[in-house]
Design an enzyme around this catalytic site. Structure first.
Site, PDB file in Angstrom:
ATOM      1  N   ARG A  27       0.930  -0.992  -0.192  1.00 41.80           N
ATOM      2  CA  ARG A  27      -0.080  -0.078  -0.180  1.00 41.80           C
ATOM      3  C   ARG A  27       0.472   1.503   0.685  1.00 41.80           C
ATOM      4  O   ARG A  27       1.093   1.663  -1.109  1.00 41.80           O
ATOM      5  CB  ARG A  27      -1.442  -0.412   1.174  1.00 41.80           C
ATOM      6  CG  ARG A  27      -2.265   1.224   1.072  1.00 41.80           C
ATOM      7  CD  ARG A  27      -1.708   2.302   1.992  1.00 41.80           C
ATOM      8  NE  ARG A  27      -1.509   2.509   2.651  1.00 41.80           N
ATOM      9  CZ  ARG A  27      -1.091   3.647   3.133  1.00 41.80           C
ATOM     10  NH1 ARG A  27      -0.649   4.722   1.714  1.00 41.80           N
ATOM     11  NH2 ARG A  27       0.075   4.287   4.349  1.00 41.80           N
ATOM     12  N   ASP A  28       1.646   1.454   1.668  1.00 40.06           N
ATOM     13  CA  ASP A  28       2.155   2.597   1.649  1.00 40.06           C
ATOM     14  C   ASP A  28       3.691   2.642   0.005  1.00 40.06           C
ATOM     15  O   ASP A  28       4.177   3.899  -0.203  1.00 40.06           O
ATOM     16  CB  ASP A  28       3.055   2.978   2.610  1.00 40.06           C
ATOM     17  CG  ASP A  28       3.520   4.378   3.015  1.00 40.06           C
ATOM     18  OD1 ASP A  28       3.319   5.479   2.535  1.00 40.06           O
ATOM     19  OD2 ASP A  28       4.201   4.779   4.241  1.00 40.06           O
ATOM     20  N   HIS A 219       6.948   3.676  12.407  1.00 41.66           N
ATOM     21  CA  HIS A 219       6.922   4.428  10.827  1.00 41.66           C
ATOM     22  C   HIS A 219       7.558   5.320  10.647  1.00 41.66           C
ATOM     23  O   HIS A 219       7.426   6.201  10.554  1.00 41.66           O
ATOM     24  CB  HIS A 219       4.839   4.748  10.156  1.00 41.66           C
ATOM     25  CG  HIS A 219       5.203   4.319   9.290  1.00 41.66           C
ATOM     26  ND1 HIS A 219       4.147   4.247   8.073  1.00 41.66           N
ATOM     27  CD2 HIS A 219       5.441   5.245   7.988  1.00 41.66           C
ATOM     28  CE1 HIS A 219       4.536   3.862   6.912  1.00 41.66           C
ATOM     29  NE2 HIS A 219       5.178   5.140   6.262  1.00 41.66           N
ATOM     30  N   HIS A 221      10.674   6.597   7.649  1.00 42.83           N
ATOM     31  CA  HIS A 221      11.165   6.686   6.756  1.00 42.83           C
ATOM     32  C   HIS A 221      13.020   7.226   7.490  1.00 42.83           C
ATOM     33  O   HIS A 221      13.177   7.397   7.516  1.00 42.83           O
ATOM     34  CB  HIS A 221      10.316   8.313   5.705  1.00 42.83           C
ATOM     35  CG  HIS A 221       9.304   7.807   5.263  1.00 42.83           C
ATOM     36  ND1 HIS A 221       8.772   7.699   3.357  1.00 42.83           N
ATOM     37  CD2 HIS A 221       7.870   7.118   5.842  1.00 42.83           C
ATOM     38  CE1 HIS A 221       7.923   7.281   3.909  1.00 42.83           C
ATOM     39  NE2 HIS A 221       7.393   6.899   5.227  1.00 42.83           N
ATOM     40  N   CYS A 252       5.917   9.751  -0.096  1.00 41.77           N
ATOM     41  CA  CYS A 252       5.582  10.717   0.373  1.00 41.77           C
ATOM     42  C   CYS A 252       5.319  11.653  -0.638  1.00 41.77           C
ATOM     43  O   CYS A 252       5.558  12.757  -1.123  1.00 41.77           O
ATOM     44  CB  CYS A 252       6.076  11.462   1.928  1.00 41.77           C
ATOM     45  SG  CYS A 252       4.186  12.358   2.065  1.00 41.77           S
ATOM     46  N   ASN A 261      10.479   4.325   3.460  1.00 43.25           N
ATOM     47  CA  ASN A 261      10.078   3.561   4.251  1.00 43.25           C
ATOM     48  C   ASN A 261      11.047   2.844   3.711  1.00 43.25           C
ATOM     49  O   ASN A 261      11.799   2.376   3.695  1.00 43.25           O
ATOM     50  CB  ASN A 261       8.545   2.478   4.155  1.00 43.25           C
ATOM     51  CG  ASN A 261       7.615   3.510   4.036  1.00 43.25           C
ATOM     52  OD1 ASN A 261       7.296   4.034   4.810  1.00 43.25           O
ATOM     53  ND2 ASN A 261       6.882   3.109   2.709  1.00 43.25           N
TER      54      ASN A 261
END
Length: 313
Positions: A27-28, A219, A221, A252, A261
């Site tokens: 997803r991300d 979370h 990065h 992002c 990430n």
């Protein structure tokens, strides 16, 4: 790390015995890709990840295709994956319509999202933080009524691309709001990767006074190469849930210069070296990272992944 140091760390309570990894690559990670990723590639990636021992995989996003076209096939992905018992398949939902799609797709966990930065909230979802929370209240209640897990993700906990520094009280305010909505888990996200170890430790310790530490997740990065150090610092103050993305996929779209990430392979290499259990087979993750990197036609973003794959060749 020297194995002789690990018992001392454990005696001091500095490291958890076990960590849960939330895999966010499907997803991300993939939503940051400009070129359309075929549905069958997404399904194959999720299936490979599901066989690794991961217990939570962010699989889809039920947002408007206008804003995130890469995630337009969320229903098909959820319908086509081979679900494994014990694996929680999560989806991002911005509103009640998205929640209804998630329900129809038999998602196990829905994720609502806000920002600790008012400026980021306006740029990201075109509304104030207070307005966003009001929208999510309806989703949260629907999730609770349906007996579904609810996770809240807080962007920009360690810095914002638009306003710069983010006050700790702003982070804690959103933690409180998400807690009041009934979130089962709350993510503290370093959206643009500017956080450092000391800052992370301070924020996590403060957040743990507002929400149980065992239900807070990190979370991170890796824009400035600090993600692994930040994970280690967070573990030292009691955090034991972390997000990562296979092959370091992601970024992002609203944060200029923000890289992906932290790579799942790199996190596993760290944890394995520390003797911290995750239940995840690094070899399966290595193969999944190699698969998706080849499918996307891009270099593998995991340093440990590249090194271990080269050594095995």
């Amino acid at each position: 790390m020297d194995e002789n140091l690990m018992p001392a760390l454990r005696r001091a309570g500095s490291l958890p015995d076990r960590v849960k990894i939330v895999e966010v690559g499907p997803r991300d990670g993939l939503q940051a890709e400009k070129a359309e990723v075929p549905t069958d590639i997404k399904v194959e990636l999720v299936n490979r990840l599901s066989s690794s021992g991961l217990s939570n995989i962010e699989t889809a996003s039920f947002v408007s295709p206008k804003w995130v076209p890469q995630m337009a096939d969320g229903r098909r992905v959820m319908a086509d994956i081979d679900r494994r018992e014990g694996v929680v398949y999560s989806a991002l939902v911005p509103n009640l319509r998205g929640f209804e799609s998630a329900m129809e797709s038999e998602v196990d966990e829905v994720v609502i999202f806000g920002a600790a930065s008012e400026a980021f909230s306006q740029r990201n979802i075109n509304c104030s933080l207070a307005e966003a929370i009001d929208r999510f209240a309806v989703v949260a209640q629907a999730a609770k009524d349906a007996g579904m897990r609810l996770r809240g993700s807080i962007s920009c906990c360690f810095g914002c691309p638009y306003q710069g520094a983010v006050p700790l009280e702003s982070v804690l305010d959103v933690v409180r709001r998400f807690s009041d909505l009934g979130c089962d888990e709350i993510d503290l996200a370093d959206t643009i990767g500017v956080g450092t170890a000391g800052q992370v430790a301070r924020v996590v310790e403060a957040a743990a006074k507002r929400f149980p530490i065992g239900q807070l997740s990190g979370h991170f990065h890796d824009t400035y190469g600090q993600a692994l150090a930040n994970i280690f610092a967070a573990m030292q103050v009691g955090m034991n849930i972390f997000h990562s993305s296979v092959a370091g996929l992601g970024g992002c779209p609203y944060a200029k210069g923000a890289t992906g990430n932290v790579a799942t392979e790199d996190v596993l290499y760290l944890l394995n070296g520390l003797g911290v259990q995750s239940g995840v087979d690094i070899d399966v993750i290595l193969n999944a990272g190699d698969f998706i990197s080849r499918a996307l036609g891009k270099p593998n973003g995991s340093r440990a992944g590249r090194a271990l794959l080269a050594r095995a060749a």
